[in-house]
Design a protein around this motif. Structure first.
Motif, PDB file in Angstrom:
ATOM      1  N   ASN A  68      29.487 107.210   1.095  1.00  0.00           N
ATOM      2  CA  ASN A  68      29.688 105.789   1.387  1.00  0.00           C
ATOM      3  C   ASN A  68      28.756 105.280   2.480  1.00  0.00           C
ATOM      4  O   ASN A  68      29.058 104.309   3.172  1.00  0.00           O
ATOM      5  N   ASN A  69      27.631 105.967   2.655  1.00  0.00           N
ATOM      6  CA  ASN A  69      26.573 105.550   3.580  1.00  0.00           C
ATOM      7  C   ASN A  69      26.986 105.586   5.055  1.00  0.00           C
ATOM      8  O   ASN A  69      26.437 104.850   5.877  1.00  0.00           O
ATOM      9  N   CYS A  70      27.929 106.465   5.373  1.00  0.00           N
ATOM     10  CA  CYS A  70      28.313 106.643   6.774  1.00  0.00           C
ATOM     11  C   CYS A  70      27.357 107.577   7.511  1.00  0.00           C
ATOM     12  O   CYS A  70      27.242 107.496   8.733  1.00  0.00           O
ATOM     13  N   ASP A  71      26.686 108.458   6.768  1.00  0.00           N
ATOM     14  CA  ASP A  71      25.886 109.515   7.378  1.00  0.00           C
ATOM     15  C   ASP A  71      24.383 109.252   7.311  1.00  0.00           C
ATOM     16  O   ASP A  71      23.580 110.179   7.434  1.00  0.00           O
ATOM     17  N   LEU A  72      23.964 108.023   7.128  1.00  0.00           N
ATOM     18  CA  LEU A  72      22.536 107.730   6.966  1.00  0.00           C
ATOM     19  C   LEU A  72      21.712 108.231   8.148  1.00  0.00           C
ATOM     20  O   LEU A  72      20.621 108.795   7.968  1.00  0.00           O
ATOM     21  N   GLU A  73      22.228 108.035   9.358  1.00  0.00           N
ATOM     22  CA  GLU A  73      21.498 108.467  10.551  1.00  0.00           C
ATOM     23  C   GLU A  73      21.355 109.985  10.597  1.00  0.00           C
ATOM     24  O   GLU A  73      20.291 110.523  10.933  1.00  0.00           O
ATOM     25  N   GLN A  74      22.435 110.674  10.250  1.00  0.00           N
ATOM     26  CA  GLN A  74      22.386 112.140  10.216  1.00  0.00           C
ATOM     27  C   GLN A  74      21.388 112.620   9.175  1.00  0.00           C
ATOM     28  O   GLN A  74      20.599 113.548   9.422  1.00  0.00           O
ATOM     29  N   LEU A 101      28.465 103.804  13.822  1.00  0.00           N
ATOM     30  CA  LEU A 101      29.682 102.995  13.934  1.00  0.00           C
ATOM     31  C   LEU A 101      29.386 101.496  14.079  1.00  0.00           C
ATOM     32  O   LEU A 101      29.998 100.673  13.381  1.00  0.00           O
ATOM     33  N   PRO A 102      28.450 101.092  14.962  1.00  0.00           N
ATOM     34  CA  PRO A 102      28.112  99.662  15.029  1.00  0.00           C
ATOM     35  C   PRO A 102      27.509  99.153  13.721  1.00  0.00           C
ATOM     36  O   PRO A 102      27.799  98.023  13.304  1.00  0.00           O
ATOM     37  N   ARG A 103      26.692  99.982  13.079  1.00  0.00           N
ATOM     38  CA  ARG A 103      26.084  99.565  11.805  1.00  0.00           C
ATOM     39  C   ARG A 103      27.151  99.344  10.742  1.00  0.00           C
ATOM     40  O   ARG A 103      27.145  98.328  10.035  1.00  0.00           O
ATOM     41  N   LEU A 104      28.087 100.284  10.637  1.00  0.00           N
ATOM     42  CA  LEU A 104      29.140 100.170   9.642  1.00  0.00           C
ATOM     43  C   LEU A 104      30.038  98.968   9.899  1.00  0.00           C
ATOM     44  O   LEU A 104      30.446  98.267   8.970  1.00  0.00           O
TER      45      LEU A 104
END
Length: 286
Positions: free
Chosen positions: A15-21, A205-208
């Motif tokens: 769900n695109n939560c881990d894009l940064e990782q 978290l801010p991005r989401l």
């Protein structure tokens, strides 16, 4: 090894939560590794043709109800995905690679062992491991059975704990949990494992929230006790962006609600959350 390309399978959120990782891991692998690498992102998919297909509403595909993450059980499917041929590296998305993966790739897998992994404190840590896919054929549960059994992941973890001969231990620093007691220069792969203290939260978290979404981790968020490791992640994040890496390159069509365990009572690990009463616990009010 005869394989010309290192295959790295990465478990990550759908769900695109881990894009940064994902971006930092991708960049860090390619920064340090001297041979070609193919990364296979393992994410739940609504596509019936996908190896990672799941439709909880219809009871089809992967049953994730007992998983702690959206990808916990995928690691066991890798040898079958590879047609039980060659080797494959598995790792979680919350990693920063600080060494050449070709050395891990060629690590011996001896005797009855089918995988190389960390076994510190008699615990099998398969969050970064190297599979001998051919040898795994006789041991692992077929994917057709595994994906239909919500307890399948737990059963295999128990099996490997009870049969340490299935694992060839490697140098602990290939899966350094939240820094442990090592200096940065001695860490080969940093695993910022405590989901409540992950360095990527300051970005994701801010991005989401701006996107109107929530992170799959629903536990408490707190600072990591080793801020130099947080700074290291920030440096790699900036380097990746400066090198032309972009979060949007990792974005997928969101999967939707994921049936899994809640982290409301998540307690992290003893590295990031020392025993109550210690100096560090007082510093971080724990």
């Amino acid at each position: 090894m005869t394989n010309n390309i290192i295959k790295v399978f990465v478990g990550c959120d759908p769900n695109n939560c881990d894009l940064e990782q994902m971006m930092v891991l991708d960049y860090s692998i390619k920064k340090h590794t001297t041979v070609p690498v193919e990364i296979i992102w393992m994410q739940l998919s609504r596509n019936p043709e996908s190896f990672w297909y799941s439709n909880p509403e219809k009871g089809e595909g992967w049953d994730t109800q007992k998983w702690a993450t959206p990808f916990s059980g995928f690691r066991w499917a890798i040898p079958e995905y590879c047609n039980f041929e060659g080797r494959a590296i598995y790792m979680d998305a919350d990693m920063v690679v600080l060494s050449d993966l070709s050395k891990l790739w060629s690590h011996p897998i001896e005797g009855e062992a089918i995988v190389a992994a960390k076994t510190k404190d008699a615990i099998a840590r398969l969050c970064t491991c190297v599979w001998d896919c051919q040898k795994a054929h006789k041991i692992l549960t077929p994917v057709s059975q595994l994906k239909a059994d919500p307890e399948g992941h737990g059963k295999l973890m128990k099996q490997f704990k009870e049969h340490p001969e299935l694992i060839t231990p490697y140098i602990d620093s290939y899966n350094c949990i939240d820094g442990e007691d090592l200096d940065i220069e001695d860490i080969k792969i940093l695993h910022y494992s405590d989901m409540g203290t992950q360095f990527s939260h300051k970005y994701s978290l801010p991005r989401l929230e701006k996107e109107g979404n929530k992170h799959w981790f629903d536990g408490g968020i707190m600072p990591h006790p080793r801020q130099e490791l947080s700074k290291l992640f920030d440096e790699y994040y900036k380097e990746a962006v400066d090198a032309g890496y972009n979060l949007e390159d990792y974005r997928v069509e969101p999967f939707g609600v994921i049936p899994k365990k809640s982290h409301k009572r998540y307690k992290g690990n003893k590295v990031t959350r020392p025993i109550k009463g210690s100096i560090l616990s007082k510093i971080f009010n724990r």
